[in-house]
Structures are given as structure tokens and as C-alpha cells.
Scaffold this active site. Structure first.
Site, PDB file in Angstrom:
ATOM      1  N   CYS A  53      -8.467  -6.131   5.610  1.00 22.15           N
ATOM      2  CA  CYS A  53      -7.053  -6.597   5.288  1.00 22.15           C
ATOM      3  C   CYS A  53      -6.943  -8.039   5.316  1.00 22.15           C
ATOM      4  O   CYS A  53      -6.339  -8.741   4.518  1.00 22.15           O
ATOM      5  CB  CYS A  53      -5.692  -6.064   6.229  1.00 22.15           C
ATOM      6  SG  CYS A  53      -6.016  -4.063   6.177  1.00 22.15           S
ATOM      7  N   ARG A 130      -4.270   2.314   1.941  1.00 22.64           N
ATOM      8  CA  ARG A 130      -4.742   1.093   1.136  1.00 22.64           C
ATOM      9  C   ARG A 130      -4.404   1.306  -0.101  1.00 22.64           C
ATOM     10  O   ARG A 130      -5.291   1.533  -0.941  1.00 22.64           O
ATOM     11  CB  ARG A 130      -6.197   0.565   1.355  1.00 22.64           C
ATOM     12  CG  ARG A 130      -6.549  -0.505   1.134  1.00 22.64           C
ATOM     13  CD  ARG A 130      -7.988  -1.161   1.250  1.00 22.64           C
ATOM     14  NE  ARG A 130      -8.300  -1.053   2.656  1.00 22.64           N
ATOM     15  CZ  ARG A 130      -8.048  -2.340   3.509  1.00 22.64           C
ATOM     16  NH1 ARG A 130      -7.272  -2.970   3.172  1.00 22.64           N
ATOM     17  NH2 ARG A 130      -8.554  -1.918   4.678  1.00 22.64           N
TER      18      ARG A 130
END
Length: 207
Positions: A53, A130
């Protein structure tokens, strides 16, 4: 504060209206519907201070101007608290020398993540979060992508997909495999199969 105002009993699909919500973010109180009239890329990540991330957010921060040039707003989300988001933004600035200029939504109850189908109703954590939703100026979802928690997204591909969606918006043209801005688009298949050998796969003439 996470107030999801549109319930979705069925999974979201391309063509669905993006559920509206209000929540706290790193840039103040946020409401998705306030961005109507612009394209929005709404993307989730499993948690702050995670390796994949962090690289995604640093890359998106460096390309913010490219998205803005296409009248598109970036909006991130994770289950972490607003205070964790703020600390992470500062850590990203120090590590990557970037400024995160888009809001990151807090979702500690996972209400927004569940409304968008990013995580299962019975999930105990956010490891599957995600997902990316490409939302048009009318608030309609035009594309959805999902990656596992251990594989990062490509910012180049996010931009290419946004370009392609805008290219075909409201028209009849199609984009071929790997299409990029400036390349020819495709025409719909001809109704008469005897028209020409390429009746089913024809490139548009370039101006």
C-alpha cells in the site's frame, strides 16, 4: 463517522450506482456524492503502514496531476482510524518525499467496505480490501478491479483505463487490447457480414 446512505443487498457491478457515504477523512468530512460532475477513482487498501500500500500511495501521489488533468479525483479508504491515516501520510512524506493530496477515508466498522463488496459480510479483517472503482460524473460505476493483498496495482494501468473509459464515453467506438491515448479505436461490428473481410474488427480511420 461512517454513514453509508445507500444499501446494496446485491453485489455491485459495472453500471451500478456507487453507494453514497459520509465519513471522516484526512482532508476533513467527506461525502462521495459531493464529487458528482467529476470522475472518481475510489480505491481501498487492507491497512496503513503496509509495504504494498505504501508503494501504491507514493506512486499515486506522484501522478496526482495526471489524474487531475482528466478531471478525476482520487479517494482512498482503509479500516484504520483517521489518526493512523494522518501518521501514515506523514511517514510517506518522510520516506518517499511525496505529499498525499487526496483524501483517505477511515472505515473502522468496515461499513463502507462491506457496502462496496470489498470484504465479505462475515469477514473478521480487511485483508481482501484492494479494490478499485472507476465512477463516472453521474455516480455510475464504469469499471471495477480487484487485487489480492500481496500484489500491487499499476498506476499506469489505472490511468490507461481511465483514458479508455473517457474515450468511449457516450459514443459507439471501442478500444482494442492495450489501447493508449492517440491510438486508433475500433468500430462496432458491421451489421452486414458481407461488407468486407474485416467487418467484425475494424479500426476507425484517424483524422
Amino acid at each position: 463517522m461512517n454513514d453509508v446512505t445507500t444499501a446494496r443487498p446485491n453485489p455491485l457491478r459495472i453500471g451500478s450506482l456507487a453507494p453514497d457515504f459520509r465519513a471522516r477523512s484526512t482532508m476533513g468530512d467527506f461525502q462521495l456524492s459531493a464529487l458528482r460532475g467529476q470522475w472518481v477513482i475510489f480505491f481501498s487498501h487492507p491497512a496503513d503502514f503496509t509495504p504494498v500500500c505504501s508503494t501504491e500511495f507514493a506512486a499515486l501521489a506522484r501522478r496526482q496531476a495526471d489524474f487531475a488533468a482528466l478531471d478525476c479525483r482520487l479517494v482512498g479508504l482503509s479500516v484504520d482510524s483517521l489518526y493512523a491515516h494522518i501518521a501514515w501520510v506523514r511517514a510517506l512524506r518522510d520516506l518517499f518525499d511525496v505529499q498525499i493530496g487526496f483524501p483517505i477515508i477511515e472505515d473502522p466498522s468496515m461499513a463502507v467496505g462491506r457496502a462496496y463488496g470489498m470484504i465479505d459480510e462475515d469477514a473478521a479483517d480487511s485483508m481482501t480490501m484492494r479494490s478499485t472503482f472507476f465512477i463516472d460524473p453521474q455516480g455510475v460505476i464504469r469499471a471495477i478491479t480487484a487485487y489480492p493483498h500481496n500484489v500491487g496495482r499499476s498506476v499506469d494501468e489505472m490511468l490507461r483505463l481511465l483514458h479508455a473509459l473517457q474515450q468511449v464515453d457516450g459514443g459507439t467506438s471501442l478500444t482494442p487490447e492495450g489501447w493508449a491515448p492517440g491510438q486508433p479505436t475500433l468500430l462496432p461490428a458491421a451489421e452486414n457480414a458481407d461488407a468486407a473481410p474485416d467487418w467484425f474488427c475494424r479500426l476507425e480511420a484517424q483524422p
